[in-house]
Design a protein around this motif. Sequence first.
Motif, PDB file in Angstrom:
ATOM      1  N   THR A 142      43.789   4.701   6.470  1.00 20.73           N
ATOM      2  CA  THR A 142      43.926   5.044   5.251  1.00 20.73           C
ATOM      3  C   THR A 142      43.161   3.426   4.872  1.00 20.73           C
ATOM      4  O   THR A 142      43.543   2.339   5.290  1.00 20.73           O
ATOM      5  N   TYR A 143      42.726   4.870   3.583  1.00 19.87           N
ATOM      6  CA  TYR A 143      41.429   3.887   3.452  1.00 19.87           C
ATOM      7  C   TYR A 143      41.534   3.489   1.763  1.00 19.87           C
ATOM      8  O   TYR A 143      41.704   5.024   1.366  1.00 19.87           O
ATOM      9  N   LEU A 144      40.653   2.680   1.390  1.00 19.43           N
ATOM     10  CA  LEU A 144      40.533   2.483  -0.696  1.00 19.43           C
ATOM     11  C   LEU A 144      38.782   2.681  -0.621  1.00 19.43           C
ATOM     12  O   LEU A 144      38.141   1.920   0.149  1.00 19.43           O
ATOM     13  N   ASP A 145      38.388   3.782  -1.554  1.00 21.86           N
ATOM     14  CA  ASP A 145      37.485   3.816  -2.265  1.00 21.86           C
ATOM     15  C   ASP A 145      36.815   2.191  -2.956  1.00 21.86           C
ATOM     16  O   ASP A 145      37.947   2.696  -4.862  1.00 21.86           O
ATOM     17  N   SER A 146      36.415   1.791  -3.302  1.00 24.40           N
ATOM     18  CA  SER A 146      36.234   1.059  -4.361  1.00 24.40           C
ATOM     19  C   SER A 146      34.486   1.973  -5.370  1.00 24.40           C
ATOM     20  O   SER A 146      34.164   3.350  -5.015  1.00 24.40           O
ATOM     21  N   PRO A 147      33.805   1.415  -6.391  1.00 28.64           N
ATOM     22  CA  PRO A 147      33.085   2.356  -7.536  1.00 28.64           C
ATOM     23  C   PRO A 147      32.696   2.020  -6.352  1.00 28.64           C
ATOM     24  O   PRO A 147      31.465   3.270  -6.646  1.00 28.64           O
ATOM     25  N   PHE A 148      31.497   1.010  -5.926  1.00 27.88           N
ATOM     26  CA  PHE A 148      30.392   1.043  -4.712  1.00 27.88           C
ATOM     27  C   PHE A 148      30.377   2.647  -3.810  1.00 27.88           C
ATOM     28  O   PHE A 148      28.901   2.676  -3.671  1.00 27.88           O
ATOM     29  N   HIS A 149      31.178   2.776  -3.588  1.00 24.12           N
ATOM     30  CA  HIS A 149      31.543   4.062  -2.403  1.00 24.12           C
ATOM     31  C   HIS A 149      29.994   5.215  -3.562  1.00 24.12           C
ATOM     32  O   HIS A 149      29.602   6.102  -3.225  1.00 24.12           O
ATOM     33  N   ARG A 150      30.373   5.184  -4.367  1.00 21.42           N
ATOM     34  CA  ARG A 150      29.751   6.655  -5.680  1.00 21.42           C
ATOM     35  C   ARG A 150      28.870   5.795  -5.711  1.00 21.42           C
ATOM     36  O   ARG A 150      27.442   7.092  -6.350  1.00 21.42           O
ATOM     37  N   TYR A 151      29.275   4.680  -6.771  1.00 21.93           N
ATOM     38  CA  TYR A 151      28.284   4.118  -7.505  1.00 21.93           C
ATOM     39  C   TYR A 151      27.059   3.134  -7.051  1.00 21.93           C
ATOM     40  O   TYR A 151      28.089   1.641  -6.782  1.00 21.93           O
ATOM     41  N   ALA A 152      25.791   2.868  -7.129  1.00 16.45           N
ATOM     42  CA  ALA A 152      25.214   1.893  -6.357  1.00 16.45           C
ATOM     43  C   ALA A 152      25.200   0.961  -7.405  1.00 16.45           C
ATOM     44  O   ALA A 152      25.303  -0.154  -6.989  1.00 16.45           O
ATOM     45  N   ASP A 153      25.688   0.696  -8.531  1.00 12.81           N
ATOM     46  CA  ASP A 153      25.743  -0.205  -8.661  1.00 12.81           C
ATOM     47  C   ASP A 153      27.168  -0.867  -9.777  1.00 12.81           C
ATOM     48  O   ASP A 153      27.707  -1.583 -10.351  1.00 12.81           O
ATOM     49  N   GLY A 154      27.828  -0.232  -8.791  1.00 13.36           N
ATOM     50  CA  GLY A 154      29.569  -0.394  -9.226  1.00 13.36           C
ATOM     51  C   GLY A 154      30.092  -1.852  -8.355  1.00 13.36           C
ATOM     52  O   GLY A 154      29.518  -2.137  -7.570  1.00 13.36           O
ATOM     53  N   PRO A 155      31.085  -2.007  -8.751  1.00 13.07           N
ATOM     54  CA  PRO A 155      31.609  -2.884  -7.783  1.00 13.07           C
ATOM     55  C   PRO A 155      32.071  -2.481  -6.655  1.00 13.07           C
ATOM     56  O   PRO A 155      32.479  -1.750  -6.356  1.00 13.07           O
ATOM     57  N   ASP A 156      31.730  -3.438  -5.240  1.00 15.36           N
ATOM     58  CA  ASP A 156      32.309  -3.366  -4.060  1.00 15.36           C
ATOM     59  C   ASP A 156      33.841  -3.750  -3.227  1.00 15.36           C
ATOM     60  O   ASP A 156      34.822  -4.389  -4.668  1.00 15.36           O
ATOM     61  N   GLY A 296      28.979  -5.687  -0.727  1.00 14.54           N
ATOM     62  CA  GLY A 296      28.307  -4.554  -0.039  1.00 14.54           C
ATOM     63  C   GLY A 296      28.454  -3.134   0.398  1.00 14.54           C
ATOM     64  O   GLY A 296      27.828  -3.038   1.563  1.00 14.54           O
ATOM     65  N   PHE A 297      29.876  -3.408   0.391  1.00 12.55           N
ATOM     66  CA  PHE A 297      30.662  -2.093   0.983  1.00 12.55           C
ATOM     67  C   PHE A 297      31.866  -1.741   0.524  1.00 12.55           C
ATOM     68  O   PHE A 297      32.340  -2.046  -0.485  1.00 12.55           O
ATOM     69  N   GLY A 298      31.394   0.278   0.679  1.00 11.57           N
ATOM     70  CA  GLY A 298      32.716   0.889  -0.865  1.00 11.57           C
ATOM     71  C   GLY A 298      33.706   1.157  -0.163  1.00 11.57           C
ATOM     72  O   GLY A 298      34.764   1.532  -1.124  1.00 11.57           O
ATOM     73  N   THR A 299      34.377   1.256   1.264  1.00 13.96           N
ATOM     74  CA  THR A 299      35.201   2.088   1.474  1.00 13.96           C
ATOM     75  C   THR A 299      35.930   0.613   2.787  1.00 13.96           C
ATOM     76  O   THR A 299      35.556   0.651   3.695  1.00 13.96           O
ATOM     77  N   PHE A 300      37.010   0.701   3.052  1.00 12.02           N
ATOM     78  CA  PHE A 300      37.191  -0.309   4.223  1.00 12.02           C
ATOM     79  C   PHE A 300      39.193   0.213   4.483  1.00 12.02           C
ATOM     80  O   PHE A 300      39.385   0.873   3.210  1.00 12.02           O
ATOM     81  N   PRO A 301      39.399   0.677   5.427  1.00 10.72           N
ATOM     82  CA  PRO A 301      41.046   0.473   5.691  1.00 10.72           C
ATOM     83  C   PRO A 301      42.216  -0.189   4.771  1.00 10.72           C
ATOM     84  O   PRO A 301      41.431  -1.207   4.300  1.00 10.72           O
ATOM     85  N   VAL A 302      43.050  -0.275   4.367  1.00  6.30           N
ATOM     86  CA  VAL A 302      43.989  -0.490   3.572  1.00  6.30           C
ATOM     87  C   VAL A 302      45.206  -0.590   4.206  1.00  6.30           C
ATOM     88  O   VAL A 302      45.455   0.256   5.355  1.00  6.30           O
TER      89      VAL A 302
END
Length: 309
Positions: A142-156, A296-302
Amino acid sequence: MTDYRAHFDFAISFANGGELSGTGFRLDLPSAEVSEAEIGRLLVQHLGLALVADVELRGLRIVAEPHRGSRGVDVGAAGHADAAASRVVDLSHRIRAGLLTYPGLPAPVITPHLTREDSLATYAPGTEFAMDIITMIGNTGTYLDSPFHRYADGPDLAGLDLATLVGLRAEVFHLADAWTAERRGIRPETLADRDVRGAAVLLHTGWDRHFGTPAYGRGAPFLTGEGAQWLIDAGAVLVGIDAVNIDDTAADAGGERPAHTLLLGAGVHVVEHLTNLGALPPTGARFTAAPPAIEGFGTFPVRAFAELP
């Protein structure tokens, strides 16, 4: 305690003219001992109607069936609040070596760095430690996607505001009987009966029953682009689903990811592969899903969980 729902067709007329009808309608009930007139009033309240002159119910049946979140029903009276009192509900899949989360992505590998036996050479007698190494893709469990996962300039992950991840008011949409193989997409009309401003919107589709099997990656329900835009406009801060993806991953979808694109572009967090959402009431829970602050990471388990009052 058993939940009850009413199944019926209906015809509603209005004092200022006009009529409204429906077939195959289902409505949550506070108990089995509800009169037809009371069900009519619950229907009017659920639909948010004004100036109703008459309500006619046809083919009314009351059946023992889990609640799906109808507005205007006293859920506490149906037993949810008492049964869930002072509980923390785990909404995360367990991670283990070899776990298949998303078809085609690598499974986690867990190896020892320091075994308990080897630690005896370093620490005092009777003092033992184990330290292990896990190698895994961020899209595990079960993981969360941050905006950086989709957009290079989005928050990681390190750039996320904890206030948007912890103790959020949860609006749970129980949709296991609201989609079909021919109509898998969750549209705005299905979500429009709730105030979701500032809330975590959790989409309970029941697809988590296939987690870890080949069936999990085929024919799953998803949130449409229109549904994602409606949630953005309505002020949701997080959207979670108990399916393989918030988007349609079928080959005929052409690789497009409108829900990810819209939600993450608007700063709305996405949590995928939730489980056990059926244990939550439609409203009243508090949802938390906070990942480590990794730059510098966009997704990770929660460890996603809900707190019930």
